[in-house]
Design a protein around this motif. Sequence first.
Motif, PDB file in Angstrom:
ATOM      1  N   ILE A 225       0.636  -0.951   0.311  1.00 48.30           N
ATOM      2  CA  ILE A 225      -0.441   0.376  -0.165  1.00 48.30           C
ATOM      3  C   ILE A 225       0.753   0.972  -0.139  1.00 48.30           C
ATOM      4  O   ILE A 225       1.105   2.501  -0.700  1.00 48.30           O
ATOM      5  CB  ILE A 225      -1.142   0.110   1.656  1.00 48.30           C
ATOM      6  CG1 ILE A 225      -2.185  -1.482   0.932  1.00 48.30           C
ATOM      7  CG2 ILE A 225      -1.834   1.007   1.092  1.00 48.30           C
ATOM      8  CD1 ILE A 225      -2.978  -1.350   2.258  1.00 48.30           C
TER       9      ILE A 225
ATOM     10  N   SER B 171      -1.542   3.267  -2.971  1.00 46.90           N
ATOM     11  CA  SER B 171      -3.075   3.403  -3.271  1.00 46.90           C
ATOM     12  C   SER B 171      -3.674   1.983  -2.677  1.00 46.90           C
ATOM     13  O   SER B 171      -3.120   1.055  -3.571  1.00 46.90           O
ATOM     14  CB  SER B 171      -3.627   3.479  -4.989  1.00 46.90           C
ATOM     15  OG  SER B 171      -5.124   2.982  -5.260  1.00 46.90           O
ATOM     16  N   VAL B 172      -4.896   1.809  -2.000  1.00 50.58           N
ATOM     17  CA  VAL B 172      -5.238   0.621  -1.802  1.00 50.58           C
ATOM     18  C   VAL B 172      -5.637  -0.695  -2.668  1.00 50.58           C
ATOM     19  O   VAL B 172      -5.198  -1.588  -2.734  1.00 50.58           O
ATOM     20  CB  VAL B 172      -6.357   0.267  -0.934  1.00 50.58           C
ATOM     21  CG1 VAL B 172      -7.145  -0.724  -0.072  1.00 50.58           C
ATOM     22  CG2 VAL B 172      -5.999   1.770   0.727  1.00 50.58           C
ATOM     23  N   THR B 173      -6.373   0.281  -4.135  1.00 48.11           N
ATOM     24  CA  THR B 173      -7.121  -1.082  -5.159  1.00 48.11           C
ATOM     25  C   THR B 173      -5.635  -0.755  -5.836  1.00 48.11           C
ATOM     26  O   THR B 173      -5.698  -2.016  -6.073  1.00 48.11           O
ATOM     27  CB  THR B 173      -7.679   0.383  -6.034  1.00 48.11           C
ATOM     28  OG1 THR B 173      -8.902   0.626  -4.886  1.00 48.11           O
ATOM     29  CG2 THR B 173      -8.225  -0.240  -7.051  1.00 48.11           C
TER      30      THR B 173
ATOM     31  N   GLN C 181      -9.731  -5.802  -3.925  1.00 47.65           N
ATOM     32  CA  GLN C 181     -10.142  -3.891  -2.889  1.00 47.65           C
ATOM     33  C   GLN C 181     -10.388  -4.295  -1.113  1.00 47.65           C
ATOM     34  O   GLN C 181      -9.629  -3.664  -0.707  1.00 47.65           O
ATOM     35  CB  GLN C 181     -10.021  -3.390  -3.813  1.00 47.65           C
ATOM     36  CG  GLN C 181     -10.333  -1.219  -3.545  1.00 47.65           C
ATOM     37  CD  GLN C 181     -11.148  -1.274  -2.185  1.00 47.65           C
ATOM     38  OE1 GLN C 181     -12.436  -1.604  -2.133  1.00 47.65           O
ATOM     39  NE2 GLN C 181     -10.597  -0.447  -2.182  1.00 47.65           N
ATOM     40  N   SER C 182     -11.997  -4.695  -1.340  1.00 46.91           N
ATOM     41  CA  SER C 182     -13.087  -5.223  -0.396  1.00 46.91           C
ATOM     42  C   SER C 182     -12.441  -5.321   0.957  1.00 46.91           C
ATOM     43  O   SER C 182     -11.738  -5.189   1.819  1.00 46.91           O
ATOM     44  CB  SER C 182     -14.400  -5.455   0.005  1.00 46.91           C
ATOM     45  OG  SER C 182     -14.144  -6.892  -1.106  1.00 46.91           O
TER      46      SER C 182
ATOM     47  N   SER D 195      -9.189  -3.828   2.399  1.00 49.01           N
ATOM     48  CA  SER D 195      -9.220  -2.670   3.060  1.00 49.01           C
ATOM     49  C   SER D 195      -9.938  -3.385   4.120  1.00 49.01           C
ATOM     50  O   SER D 195      -9.064  -2.797   5.199  1.00 49.01           O
ATOM     51  CB  SER D 195     -10.509  -2.035   2.264  1.00 49.01           C
ATOM     52  OG  SER D 195     -10.427  -1.370   1.238  1.00 49.01           O
ATOM     53  N   THR D 196     -10.538  -4.232   3.875  1.00 51.39           N
ATOM     54  CA  THR D 196     -10.652  -5.050   5.454  1.00 51.39           C
ATOM     55  C   THR D 196      -9.374  -5.201   6.454  1.00 51.39           C
ATOM     56  O   THR D 196      -9.891  -4.802   7.583  1.00 51.39           O
ATOM     57  CB  THR D 196     -11.746  -6.430   5.216  1.00 51.39           C
ATOM     58  OG1 THR D 196     -12.661  -5.717   4.430  1.00 51.39           O
ATOM     59  CG2 THR D 196     -11.876  -6.935   6.861  1.00 51.39           C
TER      60      THR D 196
ATOM     61  N   LEU E 296      -6.490  -4.473   5.905  1.00 50.78           N
ATOM     62  CA  LEU E 296      -5.614  -2.926   6.937  1.00 50.78           C
ATOM     63  C   LEU E 296      -6.257  -2.691   8.081  1.00 50.78           C
ATOM     64  O   LEU E 296      -5.621  -1.860   9.065  1.00 50.78           O
ATOM     65  CB  LEU E 296      -6.002  -2.121   5.271  1.00 50.78           C
ATOM     66  CG  LEU E 296      -5.359  -0.810   5.868  1.00 50.78           C
ATOM     67  CD1 LEU E 296      -3.471  -0.584   6.674  1.00 50.78           C
ATOM     68  CD2 LEU E 296      -5.081   0.955   4.743  1.00 50.78           C
ATOM     69  N   LYS E 297      -7.726  -3.030   7.957  1.00 47.29           N
ATOM     70  CA  LYS E 297      -7.987  -1.778   9.493  1.00 47.29           C
ATOM     71  C   LYS E 297      -8.289  -3.077  10.268  1.00 47.29           C
ATOM     72  O   LYS E 297      -7.983  -2.657  11.585  1.00 47.29           O
ATOM     73  CB  LYS E 297     -10.028  -1.863   9.199  1.00 47.29           C
ATOM     74  CG  LYS E 297     -10.842  -0.800   7.739  1.00 47.29           C
ATOM     75  CD  LYS E 297     -11.562  -0.682   7.480  1.00 47.29           C
ATOM     76  CE  LYS E 297     -12.636   0.116   6.978  1.00 47.29           C
ATOM     77  NZ  LYS E 297     -13.941  -0.009   6.742  1.00 47.29           N
TER      78      LYS E 297
ATOM     79  N   ARG F  24      -4.344   4.659  12.952  1.00 45.84           N
ATOM     80  CA  ARG F  24      -4.240   4.674  11.540  1.00 45.84           C
ATOM     81  C   ARG F  24      -3.063   4.896  11.023  1.00 45.84           C
ATOM     82  O   ARG F  24      -1.881   5.254  11.943  1.00 45.84           O
ATOM     83  CB  ARG F  24      -5.179   5.368  11.168  1.00 45.84           C
ATOM     84  CG  ARG F  24      -6.887   5.535  11.206  1.00 45.84           C
ATOM     85  CD  ARG F  24      -7.138   6.955  10.633  1.00 45.84           C
ATOM     86  NE  ARG F  24      -7.553   7.450   9.640  1.00 45.84           N
ATOM     87  CZ  ARG F  24      -8.631   7.022   8.835  1.00 45.84           C
ATOM     88  NH1 ARG F  24      -9.039   6.472   9.443  1.00 45.84           N
ATOM     89  NH2 ARG F  24      -8.492   7.038   7.561  1.00 45.84           N
TER      90      ARG F  24
ATOM     91  N   ARG G 267      -6.693   8.702   3.956  1.00 45.66           N
ATOM     92  CA  ARG G 267      -7.249   8.332   2.434  1.00 45.66           C
ATOM     93  C   ARG G 267      -7.571   9.922   1.984  1.00 45.66           C
ATOM     94  O   ARG G 267      -8.413  10.613   2.170  1.00 45.66           O
ATOM     95  CB  ARG G 267      -8.562   7.366   2.720  1.00 45.66           C
ATOM     96  CG  ARG G 267      -8.641   6.335   3.502  1.00 45.66           C
ATOM     97  CD  ARG G 267      -7.736   5.805   4.099  1.00 45.66           C
ATOM     98  NE  ARG G 267      -7.774   4.663   4.560  1.00 45.66           N
ATOM     99  CZ  ARG G 267      -7.835   3.815   5.661  1.00 45.66           C
ATOM    100  NH1 ARG G 267      -6.754   4.329   6.401  1.00 45.66           N
ATOM    101  NH2 ARG G 267      -7.750   2.495   6.110  1.00 45.66           N
TER     102      ARG G 267
END
Length: 317
Positions: A14, A19-21, A31-32, A35-36, A38-39, A48, A52
């Motif tokens: 990242i 970019s996460v994408t 991508q989802s 993102s999950t 990363l959280k 954090r 973003r």
Amino acid sequence: MELEFRHLRMIRAIGDAGSVTKAADRLGLAQSALSTQLKRIENALGGRLFERGREGVRPTALGVLVLERSQVLLPAMRQLQEDAVRFANTARETGGLRVGATHGPLLGALVDRLAAARPEMALSTQSSSSTSDLVSRAVEGRLDLVLTGLCGHQKVMGDERLEWQEVAVDPVFAVLSQDHPLARARELDLGQLAGERWALPPGGGCFTECFAAACVRAGFLPPPVYEADAASCLHLVRTGRAVSLCRATFPPTDGVVTVPLDPPELSWRQVIGWVPYSPTWGLADEVVGHARAVHADAAALNPAYAAWLRRRAHLAP
């Protein structure tokens, strides 16, 4: 959740992509899903890692810390994995020693000494004209040691993960027909051979460059050469069609003589390389000792070299 190696790879991806994408594409993830993940990582670390924005993401202060540490940890983990694979490959050859060598005068006699000193040890040899090829095999665990040579002032070119020990440094002598007008000279200046045709082994390595530089220092441009294998070079010298060069350990051969160069414009360094902490690493000093003994024997067999060493004995520290 504890931070794992794969989590660092995700964070690094990242940070590098911004970019996460884009990072998800590089990692082969949705991508989802990234993102999950990363959280979850951010929750585990307590803050954090990225802010973003419309143009992507940028690391927070915590993110900078983690990215900086990952620059050390990720390569170290990769190195550990490579070392473990190499160790496992080497361990399959229990009790054996695999020696790789470029063409040179020491290998046969070194094998003889090792076989006599350790009859229980299975010895095998591999040959290549390329030092870098042998180095790669050693790093991959397919060889235990590399025996090679290079011009005296050059550094070994190859993977820095090998640990190198010097066996010996020899001057380079001229090789002349026994009927050559200069064959009885005690020593020669390279410039005295400026008008000769030369026969040299093929290859564009360091020796070719060092020879060309020595010719220029001696006051003449490098001449065209007969490029040939060692046996053909000797034939051309023996018949008087060319002169050549050799390591000072080159043994006496019918029809040719070796004459030292003064000043000794060229030298050749024999070295042994070993991967540190490999299963056979503990034999390194013993093998180097045998190699030095083999070299001393080879030096004594060439009367021209033995005389050259005696003349310079007073210069030794």
